[in-house]
Design a protein around this motif. Structure first.
Motif, PDB file in Angstrom:
ATOM      1  N   GLY A   1      -2.308 -25.335  14.251  1.00  0.00           N
ATOM      2  CA  GLY A   1      -3.660 -24.817  13.875  1.00  0.00           C
ATOM      3  C   GLY A   1      -3.810 -24.907  12.304  1.00  0.00           C
TER       4      GLY A   1
ATOM      5  N   HIS B   1      -6.492 -16.411   8.140  1.00  0.00           N
ATOM      6  CA  HIS B   1      -6.513 -17.671   9.363  1.00  0.00           C
ATOM      7  C   HIS B   1      -5.465 -17.470  10.279  1.00  0.00           C
ATOM      8  N   ALA B   2      -4.028 -16.924   9.964  1.00  0.00           N
ATOM      9  CA  ALA B   2      -3.181 -16.741  11.355  1.00  0.00           C
ATOM     10  C   ALA B   2      -2.973 -18.003  11.964  1.00  0.00           C
TER      11      ALA B   2
ATOM     12  N   MET C   1      -5.083 -31.189  14.302  1.00  0.00           N
ATOM     13  CA  MET C   1      -4.769 -29.690  14.060  1.00  0.00           C
ATOM     14  C   MET C   1      -5.309 -28.923  15.520  1.00  0.00           C
TER      15      MET C   1
ATOM     16  N   TRP D   1     -12.414 -20.356   5.592  1.00  0.00           N
ATOM     17  CA  TRP D   1     -11.987 -20.152   7.001  1.00  0.00           C
ATOM     18  C   TRP D   1     -13.171 -20.617   7.869  1.00  0.00           C
TER      19      TRP D   1
ATOM     20  N   PHE E   1      -7.517 -24.364  10.697  1.00  0.00           N
ATOM     21  CA  PHE E   1      -8.766 -23.300  10.433  1.00  0.00           C
ATOM     22  C   PHE E   1      -9.002 -23.163   9.077  1.00  0.00           C
TER      23      PHE E   1
END
Lengths: 152, 703
Positions: free
Chosen positions: B385, B332-333, B65, B501, B387
């Motif tokens: 990503g 998290h986005a 990731m 997170w 996270f």
């Protein structure tokens, strides 16, 4: 649905979609060019940047009907020359992490350096601020840009 | 985790295609496992393949990731295998219990696999040597392995691994494989270029969102505006009039639109008319949860841990300080929105998922669809990503449900709005801290009362005991020698889905603790660095990184007016970290972060470049939260929707980051998360040094 002809990476392509379809989805879904990424759909994050007539544009916010007849370059087109100085610097400095935003970062920078060999710090910041990275590779992008500008 | 000898986890699992397949047993562990709980699964697992052409393929069982496991995990195998690094291939593993845990979270990928993966490589090396020795009729001790060949030390003859693979696979697996001494490492500890970089920058890398399978449709889901809401009924007549829309179906999380393109699915979703049952929480807001936290902080809370006699009254001319800290919900986005390709038919499901948790996806999909787990195949793609967001399996379950309902393969794509509004959020928290400084300037009492919703309690669906309070993670004042300490906690409930997170509660408690330690240093009229240093023992790893960061930042060098330095420490995930922030105040409302200096001790280092990148990235991620991040709950749902109202750090805002890695031979520590915790307090302590203003609430507002 209607047929639209665009020039992508030097080749004429025809897509059969609604005219309001963003260029992003025509590239990804119709033409299989998945190097251009979807991040926000609102022109905020820059993951979808391509070159339209050599200018960096957000493909999520421009309709297919508005790019007919124009020349579009995607990351796949830029990568036809893997020795492009941006790619070499990106590998040297190991800029990428998850990599998702990197096509947008690279396409944005490539257009800037194409237009101006030695952009000012302010021009670099204003341009690169438009491409978001959640992994935080900004620090290395900064280094890469500095190196490229110096070598230009 | 159960302690195991190396011999328990190595064996050959299969012989196929004239090749050697070597397996290692890795104890199954999960970040969700309770302390002391025995791992349930011990499964054999193939981590490398050598074919008769000499092609070495290393299988990566943790998710890539951005943290570099597709490079660092193969480095462990290759180191012991004595193979030419430039010639190896890698394969991303599908979900399979035989790998042990594949859960990519908690900064565990390297920590849990450092020995097992080296042992897998070493056992293969010994078998290849034994095969060559038999061929040459010499002793294995007369041979050595190097660069993909076994060399006869007596006459210099050599033979490639490919030619030995078949013979080697027929040999017994050596039981006590000797691992290399760190001084002999050729790969581990070197700045090795990442294997995934070229494809990523050329636009060739396949993330979940890039997967295409034959006959695939595209899907989007409309979900309830209030968490916990349900579909009463829906009208898709306008949706179905759109070009390219195939149908709309109800699934457990909402209504899905299936179309022949992502755009048609997105547009179709907008045209859906849904009558929602909003459930119990339509009036819920961030303010309500804040008032619950305040109410709890005014009580005593549950005692979690105590040292000395913090309750005893202090009378000897001590100075007292009390302060309250506060942080909000966060999303998290990740840059790649949630997505999943699913093909469910004939009692089987095949999925391509950008997931941190492939085995949980397999389990949850099997459960939801009523399939056997072995009939659910999960292919793990690259992750744009993670996270922590991709530890959840909700989007994969949705895709499987849609494919089943529509009877076609589908690619589900979430919009960014879906991502911001339908996440699993970092919980908010409030912290009341009390401290006392005696007449000599010593910190003699430290009390921390944290109030927050518990992720663990919400996920477990039960009340939890104080000893289980996840909300108190990293809430203790590190290793500081303080005679009287009390840590208490108060849980508050929320209907808002909570999730892990990056660094979890270590993004909250250390902000309060290390900011307050700074306040106490000023109260004691001591230098914040010295104040901390004198409270740590000389052999403390934390003290060493503190000193390293201070040295590299020229801590005692005076800065010009309007600039300030702040320092903070953190410990977690097996690693130790000190950060110094330098800021410049630009105006009443504006400041600039000039640089961050980070010293990290993560024990033995695998790839120093990745360690640096993880720290740079953690600082950026933590700064996004500290400077801008806030999810607001209004009318039971999330008010924010995209990067315009949930902004993240930009290029220009990123400070220079210098990373200094301690050189030692302590056990391997994690690096993905430890850089998160010290960042916000270092920043806020620097703001105080520069502007004289204490920041006790995030995101930072100067005024």
């Amino acid at each position: 649905m209607a047929k639209f002809t665009i020039t992508v990476n030097g080749k004429k392509k025809t897509v059969d979609v609604d005219g309001d379809t963003p260029l992003l989805w025509a590239l990804r879904d119709s033409l299989g060019l998945t190097g251009t990424k979807y991040g926000c759909g609102e022109g905020i994050c820059g993951a979808c940047v391509v070159h339209i007539n050599k200018k960096a544009e957000r493909s999520c916010s421009i309709s297919i009907k508005d790019v007919e007849g124009k020349s579009i370059t995607t990351i796949e087109g830029l990568a036809e020359n893997p020795n492009h100085p941006i790619f070499k610097t990106w590998i040297d400095l190991e800029v990428s992490q998850c990599g998702y935003c990197q096509p947008g970062q690279i396409m944005t920078l490539a257009a800037l350096l194409n237009e101006k060999k030695k952009p000012s710090k302010k021009e670099i910041e204003e341009t690169m601020n438009g491409v978001l990275c959640r992994c935080g590779t900004y620090h290395r992008i900064h280094k890469a840009v500095d190196k490229l500008v110096e070598e230009n | 985790m159960k302690k195991q000898s190396r011999r328990e986890f190595i064996k050959v699992v299969s012989l196929s295609g004239g090749g050697l397949v070597l397996a290692a047993f890795i104890p199954a562990e999960s970040i969700f496992a309770k302390p002391g709980e025995e791992p349930k699964i011990f499964s054999p697992n193939a981590f490398l393949k050598i074919d008769s052409n000499g092609v070495v393929t290393i299988i990566v069982h943790r998710s890539e990731m951005g943290q570099g496991v597709q490079t660092s995990l193969p480095m462990l195998v290759a180191e012991e295998l004595e193979v030419d690094w430039t010639q190896i291939k890698i394969e991303q593993a599908d979900a399979d219990r035989k790998y042990g845990s594949q859960t990519t979270g908690g900064s565990t990928s390297i920590r849990r696999n450092y020995e097992p993966l080296r042992a897998a490589g070493a056992a293969a090396r010994e078998m290849l040597i034994a095969a060559a020795a038999a061929k040459w009729k010499v002793q294995p001790a007369d041979c050595k392995a190097e660069n993909g060949f076994v060399i006869n030390k007596l006459n210099g003859k050599k033979i490639g691994y490919g030619k030995l693979a078949d013979d080697a696979s027929k040999l017994p697996v050596p039981q006590n494989v000797k691992l290399k001494e760190p001084k002999d490492f050729k790969i581990i500890g070197k700045k090795i270029h990442r294997l995934d970089t070229p494809d990523k920058i050329y636009g060739k890398a396949k993330f979940g969102i890039d997967i295409v399978i034959p006959g695939m449709y595209y899907a989007a889901v409309k979900r309830p505006p209030v968490f916990g809401g349900m579909v009463k009924n829906f009208d898709a007549s306008k949706t179905k009039l759109l070009n390219g829309v195939k149908e709309a179906v109800k699934i457990s999380s909402g209504v899905a639109v299936i179309a022949n393109s992502t755009w048609a699915a997105f547009k179709g979703k907008e045209e859906l008319l849904v009558d929602w049952d909003n459930g119990l929480y339509a009036n819920f807001s961030s303010e309500k949860i804040k008032s619950k936290m305040i109410e709890k902080l005014n009580g005593t809370g549950e005692e979690i841990r105590k040292e000395g006699n913090p309750e005893l009254p202090i009378t000897n001319n001590a100075q007292f300080l009390e302060a309250t800290f506060e942080v909000p919900f966060l999303a998290h986005a990740p840059m790649e929105p949630m997505n999943c390709v699913a093909n469910v038919k004939d009692g089987k499901a095949e999925l391509w998922v950008a997931t941190q948790n492939p085995q949980a996806a397999q389990r949850d999909i099997a459960r939801q669809l009523g399939l056997k787990e072995e009939n659910v195949t999960i292919h793990v793609t690259l992750l744009g990503g993670g996270f922590g967001r991709r530890l959840q399996t909700d989007f994969a379950v949705e895709a499987a449900e849609i494919s089943k309902a529509a009877g076609v393969p589908v690619k589900l794509t979430w919009s960014r709005e879906d991502d911001i509004k339908h996440g699993f959020y970092r919980p908010p928290s409030m912290h009341k801290l009390n401290g006392a400084i005696d007449s000599d300037g010593n910190l003699i009492k430290f009390e921390h009362h944290v109030s927050a919703p518990s992720i663990f309690s919400q996920r477990a669906g039960r009340k939890i005991e104080p000893k289980e309070y996840d909300i108190a993670e990293a809430a203790w004042p590190l290793e500081y020698k303080i005679p009287n300490i009390k840590l208490s906690g108060s849980l508050v409930d929320t209907h808002v889905p909570l999730g892990y997170w990056r660094a979890v509660y270590q993004t909250q408690n250390p902000f309060a603790v290390e900011s307050f330690i700074d306040e106490l240093a000023y109260l004691a009229k001591k230098d914040p660095f010295e104040f901390r240093r004198t409270m740590l023992t000389e052999d403390s790893r934390l003290r060493k990184v503190l000193e390293l960061a201070a040295e590299k930042s020229d801590w005692y060098k005076k800065l010009e007016a309007g600039k300030g330095r702040g320092i903070a420490l953190s410990e977690g995930f097996g690693s130790f970290c000190a950060q110094v922030a330098e800021v410049s105040i630009k105006s009443q409302n504006e400041f600039k972060i000039d640089r961050f200096i980070c010293a990290i001790d993560c024990g033995i280092v695998i790839n120093p470049d990745t360690v640096e990148a993880q720290i740079e990235g953690a600082i950026a991620f933590a700064l996004s939260a500290a400077l801008k991040g806030e999810i607001t709950i209004k009318n039971g749902g999330v008010a924010e929707s995209n990067f315009d109202d949930y902004p993240i750090l930009t290029f220009e805002e990123m400070p220079k980051v210098e990373v200094y890695i301690a050189q030692n031979s302590f056990p391997v520590g994690g690096v993905g998360e430890v850089g998160m915790a010290a960042c916000p307090p270092a920043l806020c302590n620097a703001i105080f040094a520069a502007a004289g203003k204490r920041i006790r609430k995030l995101p930072v507002k100067l005024n």
